[in-house]
Structure formats: structure tokens, C-alpha cells
Design an enzyme around this catalytic site. Structure first.
Site, PDB file in Angstrom:
ATOM      1  N   ARG A 152     -19.037  14.292 -20.284  1.00  0.00           N
ATOM      2  CA  ARG A 152     -19.250  14.757 -21.412  1.00  0.00           C
ATOM      3  C   ARG A 152     -20.610  14.312 -21.715  1.00  0.00           C
ATOM      4  NH1 ARG A 152     -16.380  13.836 -26.786  1.00  0.00           N
ATOM      5  NH2 ARG A 152     -16.587  15.792 -27.897  1.00  0.00           N
ATOM      6  N   HIS A 203     -23.088  16.819 -23.756  1.00  0.00           N
ATOM      7  CA  HIS A 203     -23.729  16.741 -25.265  1.00  0.00           C
ATOM      8  C   HIS A 203     -25.392  16.468 -25.460  1.00  0.00           C
ATOM      9  CE1 HIS A 203     -19.568  16.512 -27.671  1.00  0.00           C
ATOM     10  NE2 HIS A 203     -19.169  16.983 -26.487  1.00  0.00           N
ATOM     11  N   ASN A 232     -19.718  13.331 -32.232  1.00  0.00           N
ATOM     12  CA  ASN A 232     -19.830  12.452 -31.192  1.00  0.00           C
ATOM     13  C   ASN A 232     -19.353  11.007 -31.306  1.00  0.00           C
ATOM     14  OD1 ASN A 232     -21.545  13.931 -29.177  1.00  0.00           O
ATOM     15  ND2 ASN A 232     -23.555  13.452 -30.507  1.00  0.00           N
ATOM     16  N   HIS A 274     -12.378  20.874 -18.931  1.00  0.00           N
ATOM     17  CA  HIS A 274     -11.878  20.398 -19.498  1.00  0.00           C
ATOM     18  C   HIS A 274      -9.976  20.338 -18.166  1.00  0.00           C
ATOM     19  CE1 HIS A 274     -13.030  21.533 -23.864  1.00  0.00           C
ATOM     20  NE2 HIS A 274     -13.627  20.283 -23.711  1.00  0.00           N
TER      21      HIS A 274
HETATM   22  C1  HEM Z   1     -16.790  25.555 -24.669  1.00  0.00           C
HETATM   23  C2  HEM Z   1     -16.819  24.532 -26.241  1.00  0.00           C
HETATM   24  C3  HEM Z   1     -16.896  23.176 -25.700  1.00  0.00           C
HETATM   25  C4  HEM Z   1     -15.686  22.153 -26.762  1.00  0.00           C
HETATM   26  C5  HEM Z   1     -15.341  23.258 -28.417  1.00  0.00           C
HETATM   27  C6  HEM Z   1     -14.961  21.188 -26.662  1.00  0.00           C
HETATM   28  C7  HEM Z   1     -14.747  20.008 -27.220  1.00  0.00           C
HETATM   29  C8  HEM Z   1     -14.255  19.536 -26.927  1.00  0.00           C
HETATM   30  C9  HEM Z   1     -13.486  18.534 -27.703  1.00  0.00           C
HETATM   31  C10 HEM Z   1     -13.130  18.491 -28.929  1.00  0.00           C
HETATM   32  C11 HEM Z   1     -13.279  17.172 -26.841  1.00  0.00           C
HETATM   33  C12 HEM Z   1     -12.349  16.637 -27.430  1.00  0.00           C
HETATM   34  C13 HEM Z   1     -13.814  14.652 -28.149  1.00  0.00           C
HETATM   35  C14 HEM Z   1     -12.505  14.261 -28.641  1.00  0.00           C
HETATM   36  O1  HEM Z   1     -11.181  13.753 -28.233  1.00  0.00           O
HETATM   37  O2  HEM Z   1     -12.863  12.972 -29.820  1.00  0.00           O
HETATM   38  C15 HEM Z   1     -13.684  17.585 -25.240  1.00  0.00           C
HETATM   39  C16 HEM Z   1     -13.465  16.688 -24.323  1.00  0.00           C
HETATM   40  C17 HEM Z   1     -14.006  17.078 -22.888  1.00  0.00           C
HETATM   41  N1  HEM Z   1     -15.076  18.134 -22.794  1.00  0.00           N
HETATM   42 FE1  HEM Z   1     -15.888  19.791 -24.372  1.00  0.00          FE
HETATM   43  N2  HEM Z   1     -15.206  20.880 -25.197  1.00  0.00           N
HETATM   44  C18 HEM Z   1     -16.515  22.753 -24.863  1.00  0.00           C
HETATM   45  C19 HEM Z   1     -16.762  22.414 -23.577  1.00  0.00           C
HETATM   46  C20 HEM Z   1     -17.307  21.405 -22.926  1.00  0.00           C
HETATM   47  C21 HEM Z   1     -18.432  20.973 -21.659  1.00  0.00           C
HETATM   48  C22 HEM Z   1     -19.627  22.380 -20.926  1.00  0.00           C
HETATM   49  C23 HEM Z   1     -18.763  20.116 -21.318  1.00  0.00           C
HETATM   50  C24 HEM Z   1     -18.399  20.053 -19.177  1.00  0.00           C
HETATM   51  C25 HEM Z   1     -19.611  20.437 -18.558  1.00  0.00           C
HETATM   52  C26 HEM Z   1     -17.040  19.817 -21.016  1.00  0.00           C
HETATM   53  C27 HEM Z   1     -16.489  18.415 -20.929  1.00  0.00           C
HETATM   54  C28 HEM Z   1     -15.558  17.310 -21.308  1.00  0.00           C
HETATM   55  C29 HEM Z   1     -14.515  16.693 -21.227  1.00  0.00           C
HETATM   56  C30 HEM Z   1     -15.200  16.155 -19.663  1.00  0.00           C
HETATM   57  C31 HEM Z   1     -14.041  16.160 -21.942  1.00  0.00           C
HETATM   58  C32 HEM Z   1     -13.004  15.027 -22.001  1.00  0.00           C
HETATM   59  C33 HEM Z   1     -13.683  13.451 -22.034  1.00  0.00           C
HETATM   60  C34 HEM Z   1     -13.288  12.279 -22.102  1.00  0.00           C
HETATM   61  O3  HEM Z   1     -11.699  11.751 -21.827  1.00  0.00           O
HETATM   62  O4  HEM Z   1     -13.736  10.951 -22.789  1.00  0.00           O
HETATM   63  N3  HEM Z   1     -16.940  20.251 -22.857  1.00  0.00           N
HETATM   64  N4  HEM Z   1     -13.923  18.838 -25.166  1.00  0.00           N
END
Ligand code: HEM
Length: 331
Positions: free
Chosen positions: A67, A71, A96, A195
Site C-alpha cells: 500500500r 500511495h 495516510n 485487498h
Molecule cells: C481502488 C481504490 C482503493 C481504495 C478506495 C482503497 C482503500 C483502502 C482503505 C480504506 C484501506 C484501509 C486503510 C486503513 O485502515 O487505514 C486500504 C488498505 C489497503 N490497500 Fe487499498 N484502496 C484502493 C486501492 C488499492 C491499491 C491499488 C492497492 C495496491 C496496489 C491497495 C493496497 C492496499 C493494501 C495492501 C491494504 C492493507 C494495508 C495494511 O494492512 O496495512 N489498495 N485500502
């Protein structure tokens, strides 16, 4: 559960995938697979060792590093700007703050590299490489990460607030934000498959669990058993920072279970489930969700391709960027 034969087929396909991606290197211009081969030959083993140790301590760190790269790339391109401290720091932007993790792993890798090959490897490349190992060590595809980015001179906090997709955005808005950085709707569906690993805080999905609309208390596109377990998790008097698995039932394995969950109304974020269920997602994204839910090899292959595409967002060349000595400050 996949059979052994499926796994062998998957490996063959991935060998083909890797070869294909490597051939693409020449076409992608500035970045290449072997950029540091002569100047920092231990790069690969250094990154692997640090990410592996961090994931042994906490499996989720693979997701967090993935992630972090996303970002970084969506704001000023993949230029390490997310790592800069200061009043305009992207770390303080809404998507972030108290959310993006793994900065200390990047700093540790960079410190090792500065010992081994000082002033050679950019922080932006460290972030991209750490993401690759976050994916691979979670069981995901072994794509060839492209290298040779320079570090950017400035952070862009307002860009971080506006460019990054929100879980409350519609699929149309999310697709537009991807388009703004040169990615297409297929990339939205494929990269949302990230995800398949990691966690989300309750604040980012609890609006689906109560007072959802005038007619429905709970989001009707959420499975009722999942909704009640999440209600318990999120209403326990906490501050909204309790976390749930993004891919219920397969949280730490990089597989296509995420898409299977979407078919079963078990997506955690509104933006996840919307890829399958929302009116704007139905036309643009639903068929791909179905395809990936049925074919894990196709997902793993396409994920590597889209990661290379994302990693190629606006890389800086030598004159516009630098190799930071410390990732949190410009030289
Ligand atoms: C398509 C639109 C996307 C939205 C709206 C989105 C939104 C989110 C949100 C809200 C979270 C949780 C954050 C938190 O708890 O503070 C998250 C976690 C995560 N996102 Fe996304 N995301 C998107 C796309 C992506 C993309 C493109 C990637 C990587 C290529 C990605 C990788 C991840 C990962 C791996 C997590 C878990 C991080 C952790 O556990 O530390 N996301 N995302």
C-alpha cells in the site's frame, strides 16, 4: 484449495509471465529490471532479508508495504515523496495519517543500502522493491520490478488528499482517479485485488453497518453474517481504529479469494463490493471480478502487469530528481 496440478500450471504460467514482463523492460523507457546490477549487486538480497524479517514479526507488513508503494505512486508519481517529513508531508494527509504503515522497514532497507552502496539506490525504488517482496512473500506473483526512479524534491499533501481514491468514492470516481495517473478500469479491478491481504480500520467501513439509508439499516450488498460480526467488532466502545481483514477468510494469503468474496457479498469496503454490486460497477467492472474469481492464474499474472504499470507512473529522470541519503529529507 487449489490442487498441486493447478499450482504447477500456475508456476508455468508465471514463468511465462516473468519472461514477458522482462521483455517489456526495454519498451518502458527509463526504468529497467537490472538497473542496479553493477552498482548495487546486493540490492535484491538486502530487500528480501529486511522484508522477510519484518513479515516474520508481523505477516501484515507485506500488505502495508504494498500500500505504501501505491500511495507513493498516486501523488507526484513514484518518487518517494510519501517518505518526506515536514509541514507539507504526505504522511499527514487524511488517507495516510494513522493509516499507512511500514516507513521503518523502508528506512532499515535504505540504511543497509547506504552501507553497501552509498548514494546509489533511490528511496522510490526501495519502496517499489519492498512492495514486490511484500507481494511475493505473501504468496503472490514474482513480477519483475522496474528500477531507476529518482527521488522527488517535494512532498504534496494536498495531492495526497485529492488524488488517492477513498473507500467512499463511487467506482466512476475511483476509475477517474486511476485515469488521471494513466491507469485504466482494468487496473482498478486488478489492483483492488491487493485487498486480498491486509486490514482496514472500522472508521472506513462502519457506515455500511448501521443507519445505512432511509430504507436499509445495513448495506444490502453486505452478507448478513459478515455484517453482524463486523458490528460486534466495531461497536465495542473502541475509537474506530479496530481492524478487520480486507479479505475475510484468507487475510494473509495473496490469492483470488478477494474476488470470490465479492461474489458472495463479503467485500469489506464499499469500494470493494462496488466493483461487483454497484450500478456503475456492474457495467465496467463486474465481468472482470467474475473472471478473476474463477481463474487465480489469470489474476496473479494480470496483477504483476498492473503493478509494473502503476510503478511506471511519472518516474523522475536524473535531472529532475536525486538519490536521497535519508528517505525522510531531501539532500
Ligand atoms: C481502488 C481504490 C482503493 C481504495 C478506495 C482503497 C482503500 C483502502 C482503505 C480504506 C484501506 C484501509 C486503510 C486503513 O485502515 O487505514 C486500504 C488498505 C489497503 N490497500 Fe487499498 N484502496 C484502493 C486501492 C488499492 C491499491 C491499488 C492497492 C495496491 C496496489 C491497495 C493496497 C492496499 C493494501 C495492501 C491494504 C492493507 C494495508 C495494511 O494492512 O496495512 N489498495 N485500502
Amino acid at each position: 484449495m487449489e490442487s498441486r496440478r493447478d499450482h504447477r500450471a500456475s508456476s508455468r504460467l508465471l514463468v511465462g509471465a516473468v519472461a514477458l514482463l522482462c521483455l517489456c523492460a526495454a519498451a518502458s523507457g527509463q526504468l529497467s529490471c537490472n538497473f542496479y546490477k553493477a552498482s548495487c549487486p546486493n540490492l535484491d538480497s538486502t530487500v528480501q532479508a529486511r522484508v522477510s524479517a519484518a513479515m516474520k514479526a508481523e505477516a501484515r507488513m507485506g500488505a502495508s508495504l504494498l500500500r505504501l508503494h501505491f500511495h507513493d505512486c498516486f501523488v507526484n508519481g513514484c518518487d518517494g515523496s510519501i517518505l518526506l517529513d515536514g509541514p507539507d508531508s504526505e504522511k499527514l494527509a487524511l488517507p495516510n495519517l494513522n493509516s499507512v504503515r511500514g516507513y521503518e522497514v523502508i528506512d532499515a532497507i535504505k540504511a543497509d543500502l547506504e552501507q553497501a552502496c552509498p548514494g546509489v539506490v533511490s528511496c522510490a525504488d526501495v519502496v517499489a522493491y519492498a512492495a514486490k517482496y511484500g507481494v511475493l512473500l505473501s504468496g503472490g506473483p514474482d513480477y519483475d520490478v522496474r528500477l531507476g526512479r529518482k527521488d522527488g524534491p517535494v512532498a504534496n499533501q494536498s495531492g495526497a488528499n485529492s488524488n488517492l481514491p477513498s473507500p467512499f468514492n463511487s467506482i466512476t470516481v475511483i476509475a477517474q482517479k486511476f485515469k488521471d495517473v494513466g491507469l485504466n478500469t482494468k487496473d482498478v479491478v486488478v489492483l483492488s485485488g491487493a485487498h486480498t491481504i491486509g486490514r482496514s480500520r472500522c472508521v472506513l467501513f462502519r457506515s455500511r453497518l448501521a443507519n445505512f439509508s432511509a430504507t436499509d439499516s445495513v448495506d444490502p450488498t453486505m452478507d448478513s453474517a459478515l455484517a453482524s460480526s463486523l458490528q460486534q467488532l466495531c461497536s465495542g466502545g473502541g475509537d474506530g481504529n479496530q481492524t478487520a481483514d480486507l479479505d475475510a477468510g484468507s487475510a494473509d494469503a495473496f490469492d483470488n479469494h478477494y474476488y470470490k468474496n465479492l461474489l458472495a457479498n463479503k467485500g469489506l469496503l464499499s469500494s470493494d463490493q462496488g466493483l461487483f454490486s454497484s450500478p456503475d460497477g456492474v457495467n465496467a467492472t463486474r465481468a472482470l471480478v467474475q473472471a478473476y474469481s474463477a481463474n487465480s492464474q489469470r489474476f496473479l499474472y494480470d496483477f504483476g502487469v498492473s503493478m509494473v504499470r502503476m510503478g511506471n507512473i511519472a518516474p523522475l529522470n536524473a535531472s529532475a530528481g536525486q538519490i536521497r541519503t535519508k528517505c525522510s529529507a531531501v539532500n
